[in-house]
Write an enzyme that holds these catalytic residues in place. Structure first.
Site, PDB file in Angstrom:
ATOM      1  N   CYS A  48       0.694  -0.976   0.304  1.00  0.00           N
ATOM      2  CA  CYS A  48       0.187  -0.266   0.173  1.00  0.00           C
ATOM      3  C   CYS A  48       0.862   1.302  -0.210  1.00  0.00           C
ATOM      4  CB  CYS A  48      -0.826  -0.049   1.417  1.00  0.00           C
ATOM      5  SG  CYS A  48      -1.587   1.397   1.313  1.00  0.00           S
ATOM      6  N   TRP A  81      -7.982  -6.431   6.033  1.00  0.00           N
ATOM      7  CA  TRP A  81      -6.408  -6.671   5.907  1.00  0.00           C
ATOM      8  C   TRP A  81      -6.027  -7.854   7.061  1.00  0.00           C
ATOM      9  CZ3 TRP A  81      -3.518  -4.944   2.215  1.00  0.00           C
ATOM     10  CH2 TRP A  81      -3.422  -3.478   1.171  1.00  0.00           C
ATOM     11  N   THR A 115      -8.898   0.150   6.703  1.00  0.00           N
ATOM     12  CA  THR A 115      -7.030   0.862   6.200  1.00  0.00           C
ATOM     13  C   THR A 115      -6.140   0.780   7.141  1.00  0.00           C
ATOM     14  OG1 THR A 115      -7.114   2.687   7.106  1.00  0.00           O
ATOM     15  CG2 THR A 115      -8.721   2.368   5.336  1.00  0.00           C
ATOM     16  N   VAL A 116      -5.039   0.445   6.093  1.00  0.00           N
ATOM     17  CA  VAL A 116      -3.633   0.723   6.444  1.00  0.00           C
ATOM     18  C   VAL A 116      -3.233   1.903   6.222  1.00  0.00           C
ATOM     19  CG1 VAL A 116      -3.145  -1.782   7.260  1.00  0.00           C
ATOM     20  CG2 VAL A 116      -2.464  -0.944   5.139  1.00  0.00           C
ATOM     21  N   TYR A 179      -5.842   6.835  -8.499  1.00  0.00           N
ATOM     22  CA  TYR A 179      -6.686   5.762  -8.389  1.00  0.00           C
ATOM     23  C   TYR A 179      -7.793   6.457  -9.200  1.00  0.00           C
ATOM     24  CZ  TYR A 179      -4.398   3.656  -4.544  1.00  0.00           C
ATOM     25  OH  TYR A 179      -3.868   2.707  -4.082  1.00  0.00           O
TER      26      TYR A 179
END
Length: 339
Positions: A48, A81, A115-116, A179
């Site tokens: 990521c 994740w 999220t990370v 994106y």
């Protein structure tokens, strides 16, 4: 970050959900989470770009002993994740299989994306924050008591306004711009994002033609933020996200700039190209339905001479490069040209 579920909404422009947990870990502990060595765990994923920023800054500042790091695998499902890389699929410090569990420990049935990067309070097992832009700034400004000797100043006070301005433009048009191209739901939305992306790239080519770094004569937060997108450009964004006016390797200035940073300790030694490709091409099934991972591109070019030192500049200012990567945090040899 993880964009769970459907990535492309037909007929619509891609809009990133930027509502994060804004709690901060600070020297004065004003949000209830004081800076404290060993208390927190950074959960990231090498795949990521947003998490990669925190890995780089943690390493540049020498915070490895103060903030431990857990790494998710390169792929995830619609829920979360996962810690596929650890024995038994369980994070050895947090004792969880899914990052989602740490979010639920903070907010049961947490309603947004898992999220990370995320920083987890180890005693409670709860996420403190996933506000990735603030995480790296706080590493620079709030964790100074634990910086290594010779740590660079990545967010110098006299340059903060310019760093914020440049980083904001880069985020809008490049970091998030790729994106917006890849997840565009219409031709019109795609072309708008594409034009903004390459207009900004042309601007960056011009800006960096006469200066080694984005702001000032040393590496700053702005360079970290641009680098993680550039590192993924040819491997993913050029083809997978249709950002195909030109490859990074065909942009003379940005390609040399990216190679300069890649060979700077703390940058390229955090990049796992195998995980990067596996994440994008396997997870984004509405963009790449068969999940086939391309064999290319050839990575050897990353080590070609860049000659950027001719522009002057001092990568670490009055500081020094970080030391060797800790043995348990090294990128596998097959995943990077640095080995």
């Amino acid at each position: 970050m993880a964009e769970q579920g459907t990535y492309v909404e037909p007929g619509r422009e891609y809009t990133r959900d930027t509502r994060y947990i804004e709690t901060r870990i600070t020297a004065d502990g004003r949000d209830g989470y004081p800076v404290e060595a060993g208390r927190y765990r950074l959960v990231a994923a090498r795949a990521c770009p947003w998490a990669n920023r925190s890995i780089i800054v943690r390493r540049l500042l020498g915070l490895e002993d103060a903030i431990s790091m857990g790494l998710s695998g390169p792929t995830h499902d619609a829920r979360s994740w996962t810690f596929d890389l650890d024995p038994g699929g369980v994070d050895p410090v947090l004792g969880i299989e899914r990052l989602q569990q740490a979010y639920f420990a903070r907010t049961p049935d947490y309603p947004r994306g898992i999220t990370v990067p995320a920083i987890v309070d180890i005693p409670s097992g709860a996420v403190v924050t996933n506000n990735y832009p603030q995480i790296t700034l706080d590493f620079s400004t709030e964790w100074t008591a634990y910086h290594r000797d010779g740590a660079p100043d990545l967010y110098p006070e006299h340059l903060r306004d310019e760093i914020d301005e440049v980083a904001g433009l880069v985020y809008r048009d490049v970091n998030n711009g790729v994106y917006r191209c890849g997840f565009a739901g219409s031709q019109e939305a795609y072309e708008k994002a594409y034009d903004q992306l390459f207009s900004r790239i042309d601007w960056l080519e011009e800006r960096l033609a006469t200066q080694r770094y984005l702001v000032g004569d040393t590496i700053t937060e702005a360079d970290v933020r641009l680098f993680t997108t550039l590192a993924r450009f040819d491997a993913v964004y050029h083809g997978h996200f249709k950002c195909n006016r030109s490859k990074l390797s065909e942009m003379p200035v940005l390609w040399a700039y990216a190679r300069d940073l890649f060979t700077t300790p703390g940058f390229g030694d955090t990049i796992d190209f195998a995980q990067i490709k596996e994440h994008y091409y396997v997870v984004h099934r509405d963009v790449n339905p068969n999940g086939i991972i391309p064999k290319g591109p050839d990575l050897a070019g990353w080590l070609e001479p860049h000659h950027r030192e001719q522009l002057g500049g001092r990568p670490f200012g009055d500081g020094t490069p970080p030391g060797p990567v800790p043995a348990d945090e090294q990128v596998p040899a097959h995943a990077t040209p640095l080995h």
